[in-house]
Design a protein around this motif. Sequence first.
Motif, PDB file in Angstrom:
ATOM      1  N   LEU A  35      45.393  32.392  41.197  1.00  0.00           N
ATOM      2  CA  LEU A  35      46.630  32.809  40.025  1.00  0.00           C
ATOM      3  C   LEU A  35      47.704  33.637  41.251  1.00  0.00           C
ATOM      4  CD1 LEU A  35      44.318  34.737  37.651  1.00  0.00           C
ATOM      5  CD2 LEU A  35      45.060  32.361  37.401  1.00  0.00           C
ATOM      6  N   THR A  36      48.705  33.525  40.539  1.00  0.00           N
ATOM      7  CA  THR A  36      49.848  34.468  41.196  1.00  0.00           C
ATOM      8  C   THR A  36      49.594  35.823  40.740  1.00  0.00           C
ATOM      9  OG1 THR A  36      51.195  34.360  39.033  1.00  0.00           O
ATOM     10  CG2 THR A  36      51.470  32.462  40.762  1.00  0.00           C
ATOM     11  N   GLN A  37      50.021  36.760  41.541  1.00  0.00           N
ATOM     12  CA  GLN A  37      50.022  38.202  41.110  1.00  0.00           C
ATOM     13  C   GLN A  37      50.459  38.521  39.749  1.00  0.00           C
ATOM     14  OE1 GLN A  37      50.770  41.036  44.351  1.00  0.00           O
ATOM     15  NE2 GLN A  37      51.963  42.328  42.873  1.00  0.00           N
ATOM     16  N   GLU A  38      51.547  37.806  39.146  1.00  0.00           N
ATOM     17  CA  GLU A  38      52.128  38.080  38.057  1.00  0.00           C
ATOM     18  C   GLU A  38      50.980  37.638  36.872  1.00  0.00           C
ATOM     19  OE1 GLU A  38      55.210  38.097  40.926  1.00  0.00           O
ATOM     20  OE2 GLU A  38      53.705  36.374  40.503  1.00  0.00           O
ATOM     21  N   GLU A  39      50.439  36.404  37.126  1.00  0.00           N
ATOM     22  CA  GLU A  39      49.409  35.823  36.048  1.00  0.00           C
ATOM     23  C   GLU A  39      48.267  36.841  36.081  1.00  0.00           C
ATOM     24  OE1 GLU A  39      49.912  31.053  36.628  1.00  0.00           O
ATOM     25  OE2 GLU A  39      48.963  32.193  38.181  1.00  0.00           O
ATOM     26  N   PHE A  40      47.896  37.234  37.320  1.00  0.00           N
ATOM     27  CA  PHE A  40      46.792  38.176  37.316  1.00  0.00           C
ATOM     28  C   PHE A  40      46.925  39.316  36.776  1.00  0.00           C
ATOM     29  CE2 PHE A  40      43.574  40.939  39.131  1.00  0.00           C
ATOM     30  CZ  PHE A  40      42.401  40.350  39.502  1.00  0.00           C
ATOM     31  N   LEU A  41      47.973  40.081  36.863  1.00  0.00           N
ATOM     32  CA  LEU A  41      48.192  41.371  36.282  1.00  0.00           C
ATOM     33  C   LEU A  41      48.693  41.390  34.770  1.00  0.00           C
ATOM     34  CD1 LEU A  41      50.536  43.207  39.108  1.00  0.00           C
ATOM     35  CD2 LEU A  41      48.207  43.384  38.600  1.00  0.00           C
ATOM     36  N   LYS A  42      48.937  40.213  34.371  1.00  0.00           N
ATOM     37  CA  LYS A  42      49.263  39.886  32.755  1.00  0.00           C
ATOM     38  C   LYS A  42      47.705  39.907  32.071  1.00  0.00           C
ATOM     39  CE  LYS A  42      51.415  36.692  29.516  1.00  0.00           C
ATOM     40  NZ  LYS A  42      50.252  36.407  28.723  1.00  0.00           N
ATOM     41  N   ASP A  43      47.025  39.242  32.704  1.00  0.00           N
ATOM     42  CA  ASP A  43      45.496  39.100  32.344  1.00  0.00           C
ATOM     43  C   ASP A  43      44.792  40.591  32.316  1.00  0.00           C
ATOM     44  OD1 ASP A  43      45.622  36.487  31.995  1.00  0.00           O
ATOM     45  OD2 ASP A  43      44.270  35.916  33.685  1.00  0.00           O
ATOM     46  N   VAL A  44      45.254  41.176  33.258  1.00  0.00           N
ATOM     47  CA  VAL A  44      44.756  42.625  33.353  1.00  0.00           C
ATOM     48  C   VAL A  44      45.307  43.566  32.201  1.00  0.00           C
ATOM     49  CG1 VAL A  44      44.580  44.958  34.529  1.00  0.00           C
ATOM     50  CG2 VAL A  44      44.541  42.832  36.027  1.00  0.00           C
ATOM     51  N   GLU A  45      46.494  43.403  31.809  1.00  0.00           N
ATOM     52  CA  GLU A  45      46.968  44.070  30.754  1.00  0.00           C
ATOM     53  C   GLU A  45      46.421  43.657  29.329  1.00  0.00           C
ATOM     54  OE1 GLU A  45      51.468  43.508  30.637  1.00  0.00           O
ATOM     55  OE2 GLU A  45      51.621  44.375  32.668  1.00  0.00           O
ATOM     56  N   GLU A  46      45.920  42.430  29.509  1.00  0.00           N
ATOM     57  CA  GLU A  46      45.386  41.985  28.152  1.00  0.00           C
ATOM     58  C   GLU A  46      44.126  42.018  27.912  1.00  0.00           C
ATOM     59  OE1 GLU A  46      46.874  37.952  27.853  1.00  0.00           O
ATOM     60  OE2 GLU A  46      48.971  38.289  27.457  1.00  0.00           O
ATOM     61  N   ASN A  47      43.407  42.619  29.008  1.00  0.00           N
ATOM     62  CA  ASN A  47      41.945  42.997  29.192  1.00  0.00           C
ATOM     63  C   ASN A  47      40.890  41.756  28.962  1.00  0.00           C
ATOM     64  OD1 ASN A  47      42.159  46.052  28.796  1.00  0.00           O
ATOM     65  ND2 ASN A  47      42.807  45.557  26.819  1.00  0.00           N
ATOM     66  N   LYS A  48      41.128  40.810  29.909  1.00  0.00           N
ATOM     67  CA  LYS A  48      40.669  39.689  29.922  1.00  0.00           C
ATOM     68  C   LYS A  48      39.504  39.659  30.924  1.00  0.00           C
ATOM     69  CE  LYS A  48      44.024  36.525  28.022  1.00  0.00           C
ATOM     70  NZ  LYS A  48      45.019  35.359  28.220  1.00  0.00           N
ATOM     71  N   PHE A  49      39.536  40.696  31.779  1.00  0.00           N
ATOM     72  CA  PHE A  49      38.620  40.855  32.827  1.00  0.00           C
ATOM     73  C   PHE A  49      37.390  41.781  32.638  1.00  0.00           C
ATOM     74  CE2 PHE A  49      42.321  39.691  35.498  1.00  0.00           C
ATOM     75  CZ  PHE A  49      42.044  38.462  35.792  1.00  0.00           C
ATOM     76  N   LEU A  50      36.208  41.343  32.985  1.00  0.00           N
ATOM     77  CA  LEU A  50      35.069  42.209  32.965  1.00  0.00           C
ATOM     78  C   LEU A  50      35.340  43.349  34.125  1.00  0.00           C
ATOM     79  CD1 LEU A  50      32.150  42.989  32.304  1.00  0.00           C
ATOM     80  CD2 LEU A  50      31.436  41.157  33.837  1.00  0.00           C
ATOM     81  N   GLU A  51      35.735  42.817  35.298  1.00  0.00           N
ATOM     82  CA  GLU A  51      36.093  43.938  36.463  1.00  0.00           C
ATOM     83  C   GLU A  51      37.220  43.280  37.218  1.00  0.00           C
ATOM     84  OE1 GLU A  51      35.230  43.138  39.507  1.00  0.00           O
ATOM     85  OE2 GLU A  51      34.617  41.187  39.485  1.00  0.00           O
ATOM     86  N   TRP A  52      37.970  43.890  37.758  1.00  0.00           N
ATOM     87  CA  TRP A  52      38.899  43.694  38.724  1.00  0.00           C
ATOM     88  C   TRP A  52      39.475  44.708  39.728  1.00  0.00           C
ATOM     89  CZ3 TRP A  52      43.806  46.017  39.386  1.00  0.00           C
ATOM     90  CH2 TRP A  52      43.960  47.068  38.513  1.00  0.00           C
ATOM     91  N   ALA A  53      39.552  44.217  40.914  1.00  0.00           N
ATOM     92  CA  ALA A  53      39.868  45.293  41.938  1.00  0.00           C
ATOM     93  C   ALA A  53      40.991  44.484  42.874  1.00  0.00           C
ATOM     94  CB  ALA A  53      38.597  45.440  42.822  1.00  0.00           C
ATOM     95  N   GLN A  54      41.396  45.432  43.638  1.00  0.00           N
ATOM     96  CA  GLN A  54      42.414  45.170  44.826  1.00  0.00           C
ATOM     97  C   GLN A  54      41.573  45.384  46.118  1.00  0.00           C
ATOM     98  OE1 GLN A  54      45.985  47.320  45.050  1.00  0.00           O
ATOM     99  NE2 GLN A  54      47.059  45.722  46.729  1.00  0.00           N
ATOM    100  N   VAL A  55      41.308  44.087  46.706  1.00  0.00           N
ATOM    101  CA  VAL A  55      40.611  43.975  47.938  1.00  0.00           C
ATOM    102  C   VAL A  55      41.449  43.761  49.091  1.00  0.00           C
ATOM    103  CG1 VAL A  55      38.679  42.995  49.227  1.00  0.00           C
ATOM    104  CG2 VAL A  55      38.521  43.630  46.712  1.00  0.00           C
ATOM    105  N   HIS A  56      41.761  44.390  50.082  1.00  0.00           N
ATOM    106  CA  HIS A  56      42.620  44.119  51.303  1.00  0.00           C
ATOM    107  C   HIS A  56      44.070  44.243  50.675  1.00  0.00           C
ATOM    108  CE1 HIS A  56      38.990  43.631  53.223  1.00  0.00           C
ATOM    109  NE2 HIS A  56      38.663  42.567  53.020  1.00  0.00           N
ATOM    110  N   THR A  57      44.826  43.006  50.802  1.00  0.00           N
ATOM    111  CA  THR A  57      45.984  42.815  49.915  1.00  0.00           C
ATOM    112  C   THR A  57      45.902  42.180  48.818  1.00  0.00           C
ATOM    113  OG1 THR A  57      46.383  41.027  51.693  1.00  0.00           O
ATOM    114  CG2 THR A  57      47.196  43.316  52.402  1.00  0.00           C
ATOM    115  N   ASN A  58      44.908  41.729  48.290  1.00  0.00           N
ATOM    116  CA  ASN A  58      44.811  40.695  47.064  1.00  0.00           C
ATOM    117  C   ASN A  58      44.145  41.094  45.928  1.00  0.00           C
ATOM    118  OD1 ASN A  58      46.256  38.390  48.280  1.00  0.00           O
ATOM    119  ND2 ASN A  58      44.578  38.345  49.875  1.00  0.00           N
ATOM    120  N   TYR A  59      44.210  40.675  44.697  1.00  0.00           N
ATOM    121  CA  TYR A  59      43.594  40.978  43.576  1.00  0.00           C
ATOM    122  C   TYR A  59      42.549  39.916  43.344  1.00  0.00           C
ATOM    123  CZ  TYR A  59      47.201  44.452  42.564  1.00  0.00           C
ATOM    124  OH  TYR A  59      48.088  45.480  42.491  1.00  0.00           O
TER     125      TYR A  59
END
Length: 201
Positions: free
Chosen positions: A53-77
Amino acid sequence: MGAILILSGPSGSGKSTLCSAISQAFENVYFSISSTTRKPREGEVDGREYHFLTQEEFLKDVEENKFLEWAQVHTNYYGTSLRPVEKALSEGKIVVFDVDVQGHHSIKKHYDSLATSVFITTPTKKVLAERLKNRKTDEQDIIELRLMHAYNEMQHIDEFDYLIINDDIDEAKRSILSIVQSLKCKQTNAKTQKILKEWIE
């Protein structure tokens, strides 16, 4: 209801190899595919190794609570979508996660006794460094970053149900397959209630 197996540990410790061993030995397994914003490596396919995913797509899914878990590892999500996991569990499958320590905490918190966790590591930091170098997928500065992250992850090994020190890959495979086999007999409240109901009827 199925079961959950969480695999965690430093990059280069052998998690992918052990996942392949599980796949070959068991049929009723669903491997959770993470989403990530990092670029695909050579040979990787979208929807197989990761959902890219792009960073924009990923953060949109975060806002919509679509993830069971998520994290930033090194420089990526990195993150795990909730819907396919729930579907696999309802089908009685063993859901296998390959996540970092932070992801392990989130999944354990969400699923409690349904989740069993395994930390996989190398015998020493030196062995891990050699494996990362031999993979030839990362520049030296990225390898140093991975080693630093590995040190931080090692501080959490006592939070896991099992520990596999991957010094001998055949022995590590036998250990992980034994753990997967044991999940069929693991007690959970939901499983107990189901068994009691069927036994009485």
